[in-house]
Design an enzyme around this catalytic site. Structure first.
Site, mmCIF file in Angstrom:
data_model
loop_
_atom_site.group_PDB
_atom_site.id
_atom_site.type_symbol
_atom_site.label_atom_id
_atom_site.label_comp_id
_atom_site.label_asym_id
_atom_site.label_seq_id
_atom_site.Cartn_x
_atom_site.Cartn_y
_atom_site.Cartn_z
ATOM 1 N N GLU A 176 71.726 -33.419 50.382
ATOM 2 C CA GLU A 176 70.406 -32.892 51.033
ATOM 3 C C GLU A 176 70.484 -33.555 52.632
ATOM 4 O O GLU A 176 69.675 -33.955 53.267
ATOM 5 C CB GLU A 176 69.168 -33.544 50.487
ATOM 6 C CG GLU A 176 68.854 -32.759 49.113
ATOM 7 C CD GLU A 176 67.738 -33.108 48.268
ATOM 8 O OE1 GLU A 176 67.003 -34.142 48.702
ATOM 9 O OE2 GLU A 176 67.533 -32.256 47.549
ATOM 10 N N GLU A 388 70.484 -28.496 41.967
ATOM 11 C CA GLU A 388 69.486 -29.253 41.681
ATOM 12 C C GLU A 388 68.297 -28.321 41.415
ATOM 13 O O GLU A 388 68.084 -27.367 42.336
ATOM 14 C CB GLU A 388 69.108 -30.202 42.589
ATOM 15 C CG GLU A 388 69.917 -31.352 42.556
ATOM 16 C CD GLU A 388 69.159 -32.530 43.599
ATOM 17 O OE1 GLU A 388 68.008 -32.536 43.721
ATOM 18 O OE2 GLU A 388 70.234 -33.375 43.981
#
Ligand code: BGP
Length: 490
Positions: A176, A388
């Site tokens: 991220e 994810e």
């Protein structure tokens, strides 16, 4: 015939700091999450630069995977995983971040983890930095705001590439990476390790948003991560040309709350800033035009974007595949006074058509199809992977020990259906790893009670529990999904 390609990477994803525990074992040094205390949906996590005795730090034991990985990987094998996404905790390999030599005990630990995966035909997908910057890099260098940390990361990455070149083919550089680009304070600290002296002198805990934010340092740190990531890609391919090295974006999918043209412009702006600056740099190898405009709008000196040597590295070190996390979508509007919801890292206006989890994350499988198509058209030919996706929920253990988590099954079923549609649309999707196949510590709240797993772990927010594992209903359901290559989802 399944719509998913042969060899589709079905599996689950974890991060070392959220599952391993053993926070000072095997020669590991402290890393950022080890200084964070727990919170809950209404209470933010706090940070204190010294470890206080008698205080409960969730990452210190997490779910004890450091000692139980063989049992856990066997359970992943039983589910039919083709892939396990995990992170190497940087501080197990270089306890202070800038040590001359790597820590052999840490390297040997992951050797054993990867061997265990291969026993069950599970392909490891390794994140090199998943919110786990060694604490000494924070105190000594102020994280990635210092350009010397680029070299430290590249040394760490190449150490791992060389050691595991025959055991690991799929790599991700930074988890991220886009989080700190948004004006959320949590990202400063977690993702890039930037902190100011006054915060290092604190003697009592403060919330993450209370930590001083210096936007110039934050954006330069992200730039330095781009360079570090690109150099790792270049070096990795020299070590093993078959490596697949990807990026990882927290994809925040935005909708206009109303058809007002200004809401649509706001969507475009947020999508560009939150998602596309990082994606474009890492996939296309250059900053998009709106990056400079955005930085200038914050009053920043953008000369860090003009270093020719860096730009050349970024141009050459583009990733082999694009990966992202997707949990929900958010609405945006110029209207004031609308209902708001929370979300992963950042929230938005409440979408009247969607339900939300107990933590306020809006459930939107169609948004995944939309996002996959958006990415496939923005980055033509680049393989995509959802690394994810998951549903944090309170689970109830019945008297006989069973856990009937139909809400989780339903969340996954709908998202897999959406992926099917996206594949039929022509999206080059190569895999799917659910977040938290085993219960673990929540990154956002530090809770155990926010459970994601197919495997239940007996561990609770008051520090009780014996860490024993048990299979939830979703375990048997996901087993059918993995074994049928996504055909059986009922
Ligand atoms: C992502 C992080 C993960 C994970 C997940 C779920 O943003 O990459 O580390 O934690 O979100 O979030 P949470 O744990 O806050 O529920």
């Amino acid at each position: 015939m399944s719509v998913f390609r042969d060899g589709f990477l079905w599996g689950g994803a974890t991060a070392a700091n959220q599952c391993e525990g053993g926070y000072l074992e095997g020669g590991k040094g402290l890393s950022v999450p080890d200084l964070l205390l727990g919170g809950d949906v209404n209470t933010p996590r706090t940070f204190c630069p010294t470890i206080e005795p008698g205080v409960f730090y969730p990452s210190h034991e997490a779910v004890d995977m450091y000692h139980r990985y063989k049992e856990d990987i066997a359970l992943f094998g039983e589910m039919g995983f083709k892939c396990y996404r995990l992170s190497i905790n940087w501080g197990r390999i270089f306890p202070n971040g800038d040590d001359e030599e790597p820590n052999e005990e840490g390297l040997a630990f992951y050797d054993s983890v990867f061997d265990e995966c291969h026993k069950y035909g599970i392909e490891p997908l390794v994140t090199l930095c998943h919110y786990e910057i060694p604490w000494a890099i924070v105190t000594k260098y102020k994280g990635f705001s210092d350009r010397r940390v680029i070299d430290l990361f590249v040394k760490y990455a190449t150490t791992c590439f060389k050691r595991y070149k025959d055991k690991v083919k799929y790599w991700l550089t930074f988890n991220e990476i886009n989080i700190p680009i948004m004006d959320e304070k949590m990202g400063d600290f977690y993702g890039i390790g930037v902190v100011q002296d006054e915060d290092l002198k604190r003697t009592s805990p403060c919330t993450l948003p209370e930590i001083t934010d210096v936007p110039q340092m934050r954006m330069e740190a992200i730039h330095n991560e781009f360079v570090a990531s690109a150099r790792a890609v270049i070096e990795g391919h020299k070590i093993n040309p078959d490596f697949m090295i990807g990026n990882m974006i927290c994809h925040i999918t935005w909708y206009p709350l109303t058809p007002h043209p200004k809401d649509m412009l706001e969507v475009q702006k947020r999508d560009s800033i939150c998602n596309d600056i990082c994606g474009d740099v890492q996939v296309r190898g250059a900053y998009p035009y709106f990056a400079r405009t955005y930085y200038q709008s914050l009053g920043l000196d953008t000369s860090f974007m003009d270093n020719e040597e860096d730009l050349e590295i970024i141009r050459k070190g583009t990733v082999d595949f694009y990966t992202f996390s997707y949990y929900m979508s958010n609405c945006v509007t110029i209207q004031e006074g609308v209902d708001m919801v929370k979300g992963n890292m950042m929230g938005g206006a409440k979408n009247p058509y969607l339900k939300a989890s107990d933590w306020g994350w809006q459930i939107d499988p169609d948004g995944l199809r939309y996002t996959l198509n958006k990415l496939a058209s923005r980055y033509p030919g680049t393989p995509l992977m959802v690394v994810e996706n998951g549903f944090g929920a309170f689970d109830k253990v019945e008297e006989d020990g069973s856990i009937h988590d139909d809400y989780r099954i339903s969340y996954f079923r709908e998202h897999i259906k959406a992926m099917r549609e996206a594949v039929k649309d022509g999206v080059p999707l190569i895999g799917y790893t659910t977040w938290g196949p085993i219960d673990l510590v929540s990154a956002g709240t530090g809770q155990y009670a926010k459970r994601y797993g197919f495997i239940y772990v007996d561990r609770h927010d008051d520090g009780t529990g014996d860490f024993s594992r048990s299979r939830k209903d979703s375990f048997y359901w996901y087993q059918k999904v993995c074994r049928s290559n996504g055909e059986v989802i009922e």
